[in-house]
Design a protein around this motif. Structure first.
Motif, short mmCIF file in Angstrom:
data_model
loop_
_atom_site.label_atom_id
_atom_site.label_comp_id
_atom_site.label_asym_id
_atom_site.label_seq_id
_atom_site.Cartn_x
_atom_site.Cartn_y
_atom_site.Cartn_z
N GLU A 53 -8.22 10.66 2.59
CA GLU A 53 -7.39 9.59 3.90
C GLU A 53 -6.42 9.18 4.29
N ALA A 54 -5.58 9.51 2.90
CA ALA A 54 -4.11 8.98 3.35
C ALA A 54 -3.80 10.99 4.71
N GLN A 55 -4.20 12.18 4.68
CA GLN A 55 -4.03 12.77 5.56
C GLN A 55 -4.24 12.09 6.59
N LYS A 56 -5.73 12.27 6.74
CA LYS A 56 -6.72 12.10 7.82
C LYS A 56 -6.16 11.19 8.67
N THR A 57 -5.44 9.72 8.60
CA THR A 57 -4.54 8.39 8.54
C THR A 57 -4.03 9.37 9.71
N TYR A 58 -2.95 10.01 8.53
CA TYR A 58 -1.71 10.70 9.09
C TYR A 58 -1.75 11.61 10.42
N GLU A 59 -2.71 12.02 10.45
CA GLU A 59 -3.19 13.28 11.55
C GLU A 59 -3.48 11.93 12.82
N LYS A 60 -4.26 11.05 12.71
CA LYS A 60 -4.66 10.82 13.57
C LYS A 60 -3.54 9.55 14.46
N LEU A 61 -2.99 8.86 13.89
CA LEU A 61 -2.06 7.65 13.92
C LEU A 61 -0.41 8.55 14.53
N SER A 62 -0.50 9.46 13.81
CA SER A 62 0.86 9.57 13.97
C SER A 62 1.49 9.89 14.95
N LYS A 63 0.86 10.23 16.08
CA LYS A 63 0.63 11.44 17.25
C LYS A 63 1.09 10.16 18.59
N LYS A 64 0.19 8.57 17.87
CA LYS A 64 0.00 7.49 18.78
C LYS A 64 1.58 7.04 18.82
N VAL A 65 1.34 6.92 20.33
CA VAL A 65 3.23 6.09 20.41
C VAL A 65 2.71 5.01 20.20
N TYR A 66 1.70 3.99 20.45
CA TYR A 66 1.42 2.48 20.75
C TYR A 66 -0.24 2.62 19.59
N LEU A 67 0.11 1.85 18.34
CA LEU A 67 -1.02 1.63 17.58
C LEU A 67 -1.89 0.01 17.75
N THR A 68 -2.47 -0.32 17.58
CA THR A 68 -2.75 -1.61 17.55
C THR A 68 -2.80 -1.92 16.30
N GLU A 70 -4.78 -3.61 14.58
CA GLU A 70 -5.18 -2.60 12.29
C GLU A 70 -5.11 -1.06 12.07
N GLU A 71 -4.91 -0.63 13.72
CA GLU A 71 -3.99 0.77 13.58
C GLU A 71 -2.93 0.46 12.67
N GLN A 72 -1.86 0.13 12.78
CA GLN A 72 -0.55 -0.23 12.35
C GLN A 72 -0.70 -1.15 10.84
N GLU A 73 -2.39 -1.80 10.76
CA GLU A 73 -2.17 -1.89 8.72
C GLU A 73 -2.67 -0.12 8.14
N LYS A 74 -3.32 0.26 8.32
CA LYS A 74 -4.31 1.13 8.13
C LYS A 74 -2.42 2.36 8.13
N TYR A 75 -2.01 2.53 8.87
CA TYR A 75 -0.89 2.86 8.42
C TYR A 75 0.07 2.69 7.62
N ASN A 76 0.31 1.81 8.07
CA ASN A 76 1.16 1.12 6.83
C ASN A 76 0.49 1.92 4.91
N GLU A 77 -0.51 1.11 4.99
CA GLU A 77 -1.11 1.39 3.66
C GLU A 77 -1.07 2.80 3.51
#
Length: 194
Positions: A53-68, A70-77
């Protein structure tokens, strides 16, 4: 001679009962080991899920410039999880922007190691369950021997202890049923050892 025979019979009975008690204790110990193994399997499975899950979250969200939000919360976790559990996979972390750069290949290596540990623990669990089943079959066999000796006398030579006892057709059938069950248990135990 009678006293020696009686002493020998008591010794054999105690020997069988001691073996039975020893096997029961071994089964109890195996039960404890099986429970520990199940717990380790569950922990490994949970760790694999968390890492994936951490790997998927990183791959999905680390490339985004702006996070919602909900996405920011997942990223922080995910950042917190990796910082606390696997700091060695983090190459760079910026406190101000909360941006993270990880060694994805190292994270994948950690996942693969956890999968290997899971497989080893599953094999161990299978071996423990097999040993437990074999011991239970041995206990069942010894109980059948004790039951047989109680009903028909000494198992040595398949003759009753007293020559006065006359077997009926029913007792012959009981002996046959007993030995059929004993043979089946022996075959089961042997098949499980293979």
């Amino acid at each position: 001679i009678v006293l020696a025979k009686k002493a020998s019979e008591e010794y054999e009975a105690n020997k069988t009962e001691n073996k039975l008690a020893s096997l029961k204790e071994e089964v109890d110990n195996l039960n404890d080991s099986i429970e520990e193994s199940k717990q380790k399997i569950e922990e490994c499975s949970d760790e694999i899920k968390s890492l994936e899950e951490a790997q998927k979250t990183y791959e999905k969200l680390s490339k985004k410039v702006y996070l919602t939000a909900e996405e920011q919360e997942k990223y922080n976790e995910m950042v917190t999880f990796l910082k606390e559990q696997y700091p060695e996979v983090i190459t760079y972390y910026d406190e101000e922007t909360n941006r993270l750069i990880i060694q994805n290949n190292l994270l994948q290596e950690k996942i693969n190691k956890q999968r290997e540990l899971l497989q080893l623990e599953q094999r161990n669990n299978l071996i423990l369950n097999s040993q437990q089943l074999n011991r239970e079959n041995e206990i069942d066999t010894l109980n059948k021997i004790l039951d047989f000796e109680e009903k028909f006398g000494d198992i040595q030579g398949f003759m009753p202890m007293s020559q006065e006892t006359d077997y009926t057709l029913q007792s012959t059938k009981e002996k046959k049923d007993f030995w059929m069950g004993l043979t089946t248990a022996s075959y089961s135990a042997t098949a499980n050892q293979i």
